[in-house]
Design a protein around this motif. Structure first.
Motif, short mmCIF file in Angstrom:
data_model
loop_
_atom_site.label_atom_id
_atom_site.label_comp_id
_atom_site.label_asym_id
_atom_site.label_seq_id
_atom_site.Cartn_x
_atom_site.Cartn_y
_atom_site.Cartn_z
N ILE A 126 0.82 -1.23 0.00
CA ILE A 126 0.00 0.00 0.00
C ILE A 126 0.85 1.27 0.00
O ILE A 126 1.79 1.39 0.79
CB ILE A 126 -0.91 0.03 1.25
N SER A 127 0.50 2.20 -0.87
CA SER A 127 1.14 3.53 -0.86
C SER A 127 0.06 4.60 -0.84
O SER A 127 -1.05 4.38 -1.33
CB SER A 127 1.96 3.75 -2.12
N LEU A 128 0.42 5.74 -0.29
CA LEU A 128 -0.54 6.85 -0.25
C LEU A 128 0.09 8.07 -0.90
O LEU A 128 1.10 8.59 -0.44
CB LEU A 128 -0.91 7.16 1.20
N LEU A 129 -0.52 8.50 -1.99
CA LEU A 129 -0.08 9.73 -2.65
C LEU A 129 -1.01 10.85 -2.22
O LEU A 129 -2.22 10.71 -2.25
CB LEU A 129 -0.16 9.55 -4.17
N THR A 130 -0.42 11.97 -1.81
CA THR A 130 -1.25 13.15 -1.56
C THR A 130 -0.79 14.25 -2.51
O THR A 130 0.41 14.44 -2.72
CB THR A 130 -1.11 13.65 -0.10
N VAL A 131 -1.74 14.95 -3.07
CA VAL A 131 -1.41 16.08 -3.95
C VAL A 131 -2.12 17.31 -3.41
O VAL A 131 -3.36 17.31 -3.28
CB VAL A 131 -1.87 15.80 -5.40
N ASN A 132 -1.34 18.32 -3.10
CA ASN A 132 -1.93 19.55 -2.54
C ASN A 132 -2.21 20.56 -3.66
O ASN A 132 -1.34 20.86 -4.46
CB ASN A 132 -0.98 20.19 -1.53
N LEU A 133 -3.44 21.04 -3.64
CA LEU A 133 -3.86 22.05 -4.61
C LEU A 133 -4.36 23.26 -3.84
O LEU A 133 -4.94 23.10 -2.75
CB LEU A 133 -5.02 21.52 -5.47
N PRO A 139 -7.57 31.73 0.36
CA PRO A 139 -6.94 30.73 1.23
C PRO A 139 -7.80 29.45 1.29
O PRO A 139 -8.43 29.15 2.30
CB PRO A 139 -6.85 31.43 2.59
N PHE A 140 -7.85 28.78 0.19
CA PHE A 140 -8.72 27.61 0.04
C PHE A 140 -7.90 26.50 -0.59
O PHE A 140 -7.22 26.71 -1.58
CB PHE A 140 -9.90 28.00 -0.88
N GLU A 141 -7.93 25.32 -0.01
CA GLU A 141 -7.11 24.24 -0.56
C GLU A 141 -7.82 22.90 -0.55
O GLU A 141 -8.73 22.65 0.24
CB GLU A 141 -5.79 24.14 0.21
N VAL A 142 -7.35 22.06 -1.45
CA VAL A 142 -7.87 20.70 -1.55
C VAL A 142 -6.66 19.77 -1.62
O VAL A 142 -5.70 20.03 -2.34
CB VAL A 142 -8.71 20.52 -2.84
N THR A 143 -6.71 18.70 -0.84
CA THR A 143 -5.68 17.67 -0.96
C THR A 143 -6.33 16.43 -1.56
O THR A 143 -7.35 15.95 -1.04
CB THR A 143 -5.06 17.33 0.41
N LEU A 144 -5.75 15.96 -2.65
CA LEU A 144 -6.25 14.73 -3.28
C LEU A 144 -5.49 13.56 -2.69
O LEU A 144 -4.25 13.61 -2.57
CB LEU A 144 -6.05 14.77 -4.79
N TYR A 145 -6.19 12.50 -2.35
CA TYR A 145 -5.57 11.29 -1.80
C TYR A 145 -5.76 10.14 -2.79
O TYR A 145 -6.89 9.92 -3.27
CB TYR A 145 -6.22 10.90 -0.46
N TYR A 146 -4.67 9.43 -3.05
CA TYR A 146 -4.75 8.22 -3.88
C TYR A 146 -4.07 7.11 -3.09
O TYR A 146 -2.85 7.11 -2.93
CB TYR A 146 -3.99 8.40 -5.20
N LYS A 147 -4.88 6.20 -2.57
CA LYS A 147 -4.31 5.08 -1.80
C LYS A 147 -4.30 3.88 -2.74
O LYS A 147 -5.36 3.41 -3.17
CB LYS A 147 -5.19 4.81 -0.58
N THR A 148 -3.10 3.41 -3.06
CA THR A 148 -3.01 2.32 -4.03
C THR A 148 -2.68 1.01 -3.35
O THR A 148 -1.87 0.96 -2.42
CB THR A 148 -1.94 2.62 -5.09
#
Ligand code: DGJ
Length: 734
Positions: A126-133, A139-148
């Motif tokens: 298992i790996s977890l990728l997080t991408v911060n946008l 001041p608004f952000e979204v973090t995308l999570y991809y758990k493979t």
């Protein structure tokens, strides 16, 4: 004439401009391949740091080439603004958004640019990728999570939304994921249904525009539409061929899955909580975490994709997915609400006589001022009915133990009948509009699980049962009503949070149940299969697919569920529904977690001998059925006979189930059926099992074949109207 020429030239210029832009910004682009054993999803930033999803499919041999993918698309249009990895709205992205917000200042525009990403390796698999946008203007952000899950080829994707604005931000839409698929055409297989008609499939080519699958029912969200689906790319995938993605939203409430075929013929899949009547007000620094959208992909058809999902579910999602399950006798269809201690004592003796592990007491055991003698009263009053059970549940648990069986019980703790003490005592705990007449579904209303006091109450129903009866072995958790007249006395001004916070409240309760009772088997039931999803199955060991246990119907229902859920999760009971003989009914129920709901006293000696034999075979084969790989060999939809097999991990043991589903003159298996999943080098002995006493097998004795023969030529189970169900066991010959 001139005008036409201009029009023709324009797109070309645009294309060149965008190509130039891509070339100049090439050095600054960030490419993020999200890879599993066989597959890849590729994210890439453009020159303005917008995060795009540029690839989804089979993994390339050379990961370095992912960054060249986009340059091969010469679409002379706005396609660049359509393939965002998480589409915002109100700025330069103009397709169906994944997220729409109203900022604290009332502005409705959002742009999200790439900031950073990070990969954490959780373990070998298992790996977890997080991408911060973040939005450059707010001041608004979204973090995308991809758990493979590398070996399983499965990804769970979700997002976390947060802001630091001066005041509340309203989330108008907040999808879990949006995927961009490329292909020359797309075919959607989706499911609809109703009570006793779950998992009715439909498959069709997607046309331009948006196709939506959704639910607004609140609870029992899958009653009419199911939140799992598959999409074939290039051509409709078959069981063993073609490109196909399987997806399911891990959420037990309102969902919305949009499939948008855009102007450039890309398919955008946007999956998440249904935003209908559900704007969410987010405080500064508060996180909004969406549920995960789980998906897998295969180049080798629906069968391969479904085995990946099944393996993942057993290993990582469902409770005790690689463990054991209890066979049982349930009393719902044999007594309904009409029982007492003497009757139940007999049923527990019957449980032993039948040879199953547990007796499961269904609905009707509670309520005193409003006895639960029918479905119009008692829900909410979880005290034993003194007339039916003067000595309480604990005496029943003892009675079961004395008979050498375990005891399980039914509850429906999220619900209340107006005819109950609970309703009178806590009217403010009930979801209903203060100024409208109540509207009931099965004579009941839904409790307001957004309210922590109600969460405590619902948790208490479970906890009291286990505390008072520590050897209680099983709970069937039912949920029979949808939410009408959605209004929460607890939420006050935040009414639009109700659908979301209800599910969150439910999960909080289930979290607590699992913290204290981590392994106890729980069945997820919702008036049949009205609530089957991986959001809930994280807390359950199994689910009830449908109240329809008519075995012919059941072949189809179980066939379709099996694309998404492993056999170990499918509670299949032998009942008196339909006209098929006991053998047929039992053979069908064996493709999962076997149980019975029949009057044991009415079984003939031969019937009983048959059941004992079947249970012995089941015990021997359950490892392959529960933990092995499933292969759908022949579909019930377009053949006289359906055929399904399960192979254990070592490919040393397998079982093939065959059922006549079209009982017309001359119907049956005329040609061999090719087996799958065996080791071609191994030799297997074949034996027909589950034979009804007095009948002989017509497939022959002492049959031994190589896996090669069985998978290339196949065998004929000789299914016909005289042999409507045939079960064949395969054992490796060493
Ligand atoms: C609906 C369930 O699906 C049935 O199996 C049974 O438990 C009834 N509810 C009891 O009311």
């Amino acid at each position: 004439m001139r005008r036409t020429q201009k029009k023709l030239i324009m797109p070309v210029c645009l294309t060149m401009a965008s190509m130039l832009a891509a070339a100049t910004s090439y050095a600054q682009t960030v490419t993020i391949p999200v890879e599993t054993q066989n597959n890849a999803l590729v994210l890439q930033t453009d020159g303005e740091k917008n995060l795009k999803m540029v690839y989804f499919g089979h993994k390339l041999g050379n990961a370095g080439e992912y960054q060249s993918i986009l340059s091969q698309y010469k679409q002379a249009d706005d396609s660049g603004v359509l393939n965002d990895a998480y589409m915002p709205s109100g700025s330069a992205s103009l397709a169906e958004p994944a997220i729409t917000v109203t900022h604290a200042d009332g502005n409705k525009s959002l742009n999200l640019v790439y900031v950073s990403h990070n990969v954490t390796k959780i373990d070998d698999d298992i790996s977890l990728l997080t991408v911060n946008l973040k939005d450059p203007a707010y001041p608004f952000e979204v973090t995308l999570y991809y758990k493979t899950y590398f070996k399983e080829d499965v990804t769970e994707q979700w997002s976390v939304i947060k802001h630091n604005e001066k005041g509340l931000v309203t989330l108008n839409k907040f999808a879990s994921a949006n995927l961009n698929l490329k292909g020359s055409g797309f075919w959607l297989k989706q499911y609809h249904g109703n009570w006793a008609m779950e998992m009715q499939p439909e498959e069709a080519k997607l046309t331009h525009g948006i196709k939506t699958i959704d639910s607004k029912l609140g609870t029992r969200a899958n009653l009419y539409e199911h939140s799992m689906f598959m999409v074939s790319m290039d051509q409709p995938a078959t069981e063993d061929e073609g490109k196909v993605m399987l997806g399911a939203l891990e959420w037990s409430g309102n969902f919305k899955i949009d499939l948008e075929l855009d102007v450039s013929n890309n398919l955008r899949v946007i999956a998440g909580i249904n935003n209908s009547a559900s704007e969410y007000h987010l405080k500064p620094a508060e996180d909004f975490t969406t549920p995960a959208f789980v998906y897998t992909y295969s180049d080798h058809g629906k069968g391969d994709a479904s085995r990946k999902l099944q393996r993942w579910a057993r290993k990582y999602k469902i409770v005790n997915g690689e463990g054991d399950r209890l066979t049982l006798l349930n009393n719902w269809e044999t007594t309904y609400f009409d029982f007492n201690e003497a009757k139940l004592a007999d049923l527990m003796k019957d449980t032993k006589k039948l040879g199953v592990d547990m007796f499961l007491l269904d609905d009707g055991w509670f309520g005193n001022s409003h006895p639960r003698n029918g479905d119009h009263a008692g829900l909410g009053d979880w005290q034993e009915n003194k007339q039916k059970l003067p000595n309480g549940i604990s005496s029943l648990v003892k009675e079961a133990t004395n008979n050498g069986v375990k005891f399980g019980i039914w509850i429906e703790p999220e619900m209340v009948n107006p005819a109950s003490d609970l309703y009178v005592k806590h009217p403010d705990w009930v979801i209903k509009q203060p100024n409208r007449p109540e509207k009931y579904f099965r004579n009941q209303l839904v409790l307001d699980l957004t309210n922590p006091q109600v969460q405590d109450f619902v948790y208490g129903v479970v906890d009291n049962l286990f505390t008072k009866n520590p050897t209680l072995a099983y709970i069937k958790w039912d949920c029979n009503a949808v939410i009408y007249n959605a209004y929460s006395a607890y939420l006050k001004k935040d009414q639009s949070h109700l659908y979301v916070d209800y599910v969150r409240g439910l999960y909080k309760v289930l979290e607590r149940v699992r913290a204290k009772y981590p392994k106890v088997p729980l069945m997820l039931c919702s008036g049949g299969g009205g609530r089957v999803d991986y959001g809930a199955l994280k807390y359950f060991t199994e689910f009830w697919p449908s109240d329809n246990t008519e075995p012919l119907e059941r072949v189809f229902i179980q066939w379709e569920y099996s694309f998404f859920y492993p056999a170990i999760t499918s509670s299949n009971h032998v009942t008196d529904w339909g006209k098929q003989p006991l053998k047929f009914r039992t053979d069908v129920a064996m493709m999962g977690k076997l149980g019975f709901d029949i009057v044991v006293g009415r079984l003939s000696e031969n019937d009983l001998a048959y059941v004992h034999g079947a249970l012995k075979s089941y015990d021997y084969l359950k490892d392959a059925i529960w933990h092995g790989d499933q292969y759908r060999l022949q579909s019930p939809w377009d053949n006289d006979a359906a055929s399904i097999m399960y192979v254990n991990d070592g490919k040393s043991k397998a079982v093939m189930f065959n059922y006549l589903v079209n009982n017309r003159y001359g119907a049956g298996t005329k040609v061999p059926i090719r087996l799958k999943g065996l080791d071609p080098q191994k030799k297997y002995s074949l034996k027909e099992i589950n034979l009804y006493p007095g009948s002989n097998s017509s497939i022959g004795n002492d049959l031994t074949f190589t896996g090669d023969f069985l998978m290339t030529v196949g065998i004929n189970p000789d299914v016909n109207s005289g042999r409507a169900s045939v079960v064949i066991e395969l054992d490796e010959v060493k």
